[in-house]
Scaffold this active site. Structure first.
Site, PDB file in Angstrom:
ATOM      1  N   ASN A   9       8.262 -38.830   6.503  1.00  0.00           N
ATOM      2  CA  ASN A   9       8.081 -38.737   7.951  1.00  0.00           C
ATOM      3  C   ASN A   9       6.579 -38.687   8.216  1.00  0.00           C
ATOM      4  OD1 ASN A   9       7.845 -38.015  10.618  1.00  0.00           O
ATOM      5  ND2 ASN A   9       9.314 -36.329  10.532  1.00  0.00           N
ATOM      6  N   THR A  40       9.202 -43.489   7.957  1.00  0.00           N
ATOM      7  CA  THR A  40      10.309 -43.573   8.916  1.00  0.00           C
ATOM      8  C   THR A  40       9.783 -43.819  10.334  1.00  0.00           C
ATOM      9  OG1 THR A  40      10.299 -41.158   9.175  1.00  0.00           O
ATOM     10  CG2 THR A  40      11.779 -42.082   7.530  1.00  0.00           C
ATOM     11  N   GLY A  66      10.270 -32.620   6.761  1.00  0.00           N
ATOM     12  CA  GLY A  66      10.939 -31.351   7.006  1.00  0.00           C
ATOM     13  C   GLY A  66      12.415 -31.407   6.669  1.00  0.00           C
ATOM     14  N   GLY A  68      14.858 -31.957   8.557  1.00  0.00           N
ATOM     15  CA  GLY A  68      15.517 -33.082   9.192  1.00  0.00           C
ATOM     16  C   GLY A  68      15.437 -34.343   8.345  1.00  0.00           C
ATOM     17  N   ILE A  70      15.056 -34.424   5.069  1.00  0.00           N
ATOM     18  CA  ILE A  70      15.904 -34.183   3.902  1.00  0.00           C
ATOM     19  C   ILE A  70      17.372 -34.383   4.272  1.00  0.00           C
ATOM     20  CG2 ILE A  70      16.658 -32.456   2.214  1.00  0.00           C
ATOM     21  CD1 ILE A  70      13.805 -31.208   2.568  1.00  0.00           C
ATOM     22  N   ASP A 216      27.300 -22.754  -6.380  1.00  0.00           N
ATOM     23  CA  ASP A 216      28.477 -21.927  -6.680  1.00  0.00           C
ATOM     24  C   ASP A 216      29.788 -22.505  -6.164  1.00  0.00           C
ATOM     25  OD1 ASP A 216      28.221 -21.537  -3.971  1.00  0.00           O
ATOM     26  OD2 ASP A 216      28.052 -19.350  -4.052  1.00  0.00           O
ATOM     27  N   GLU A 273      19.441 -30.503  12.746  1.00  0.00           N
ATOM     28  CA  GLU A 273      19.589 -31.715  13.541  1.00  0.00           C
ATOM     29  C   GLU A 273      20.903 -31.688  14.307  1.00  0.00           C
ATOM     30  OE1 GLU A 273      17.102 -34.220  13.562  1.00  0.00           O
ATOM     31  OE2 GLU A 273      16.072 -32.574  12.532  1.00  0.00           O
TER      32      GLU A 273
END
Length: 294
Positions: A9, A40, A66, A68, A70, A216, A273
């Site tokens: 980004n 992007t 950030g 978002g 990811i 887990d 998001e």
């Protein structure tokens, strides 16, 4: 030679990645990766680029930005049975997933984590046809994260969220009806905050889901039923230390799937998001992605 695709980004973290891009690419090339990059241009472009990288059989996809960014990259990769390994260069406002993985805050040091080559398999959450790696949440307070303009976050950092929260202060404690169903039973109440967490760090609170573990095979569910603003602020103070889950005003449990229903039209927050409307089934996909970590 292994191939890496760096998706970044360009506005994240006060344009941090853009300013250090040359050094990052050099470091990856010196570690033996044939590396290319993609900036992007708009929302959801990172997801499509990650999908194309998986189709083109890249060995590694690196998300630089950030939570978002990811989130989008995870959504581009998670539908594949054997997706590329995921690297993370945290350059956002809160960097919740990076905190949970204990990645260095400096993106050059985080790049060293990728070049070192150590990785771990992590769970991925799913809601309908969308995936989330860190958290799904609903409630007026959660809308602050995706309503704060990206340009404002670039200029102000975390202060952008505080500014947006002050703007919405009068509605943050407005409850909504919520009905939950798991294999263990059902629960229904007027609710202020609903959180389904995959990691301990959520919304800048490093111990919001203190029992959560990325590997887990479980989702950690946290619910704050209807209460007044004074109690909500008190719980927020406890949450800074992870002590809120022992409070009788909070519901906290673990499950591998959960059905959620509400008669209200309520926005769902996925990894910070906008994720559509809150109604449907959350489930966990155990050990679904391989991520580089310290």
């Amino acid at each position: 030679m292994k191939r890496a695709r760096l998706i970044y980004n360009p506005t994240a973290g006060r344009e941090m990645v853009s300013k250090q891009l040359s050094r990052l690419l050099t470091k990856l090339e010196q570690a033996g990766y044939e590396t290319s990059c993609y900036a992007t241009p708009d929302r959801w472009a990172a997801a499509e680029e990650a999908r194309q990288a998986a189709e083109r059989k890249f060995d590694v996809v690196i998300a630089a930005g950030g939570d978002g960014t990811i989130h989008e990259v995870v959504n581009g990769l998670a539908s594949y049975e054997q997706p590329p390994k995921l690297g993370i260069l945290p350059a956002g406002t809160t960097n919740d997933l990076a905190r949970a993985l204990r990645l260095p805050r400096d993106i050059q040091d985080a790049c060293d984590v990728i070049t070192t080559g150590r990785s771990t398999s992590v769970d991925v959450g799913k809601f309908g046809d969308r995936y989330f790696i860190n958290v799904a949440a609903a409630g007026r307070i959660t809308e602050v994260t995706y309503e704060a303009p990206s340009r404002l976050k670039t200029v102000m950092g975390p202060l952008a969220y505080y500014a947006k929260a002050i703007e919405k202060l009068g509605t943050l404690h407005k409850p909504f009806p919520l009905r939950l169903k798991t294999a263990q039973g059902e629960w229904e109440a007027e609710t202020l905050l609903f959180v389904v967490a995959n990691s301990v760090s959520v919304g800048g609170f490093e111990r919001l889901a203190p029992a959560a573990n990325l590997s887990d095979g479980l989702l950690d569910v946290l619910v704050v039923p209807k209460t007044n603003m004074s109690d909500l602020l008190q719980l927020a103070t406890l949450a800074m230390k992870g002590e809120h889950v022992r409070d009788s005003r909070v519901v906290y449990f673990q499950t591998d799937q959960i059905e959620v229903d509400t008669p209200e039209t309520l926005k769902l927050n996925l990894d910070g998001e906008h994720g559509g409307e809150l109604m449907g089934r959350f489930e966990i996909l155990p050990h679904h992605l391989e991520i580089f970590c310290p």
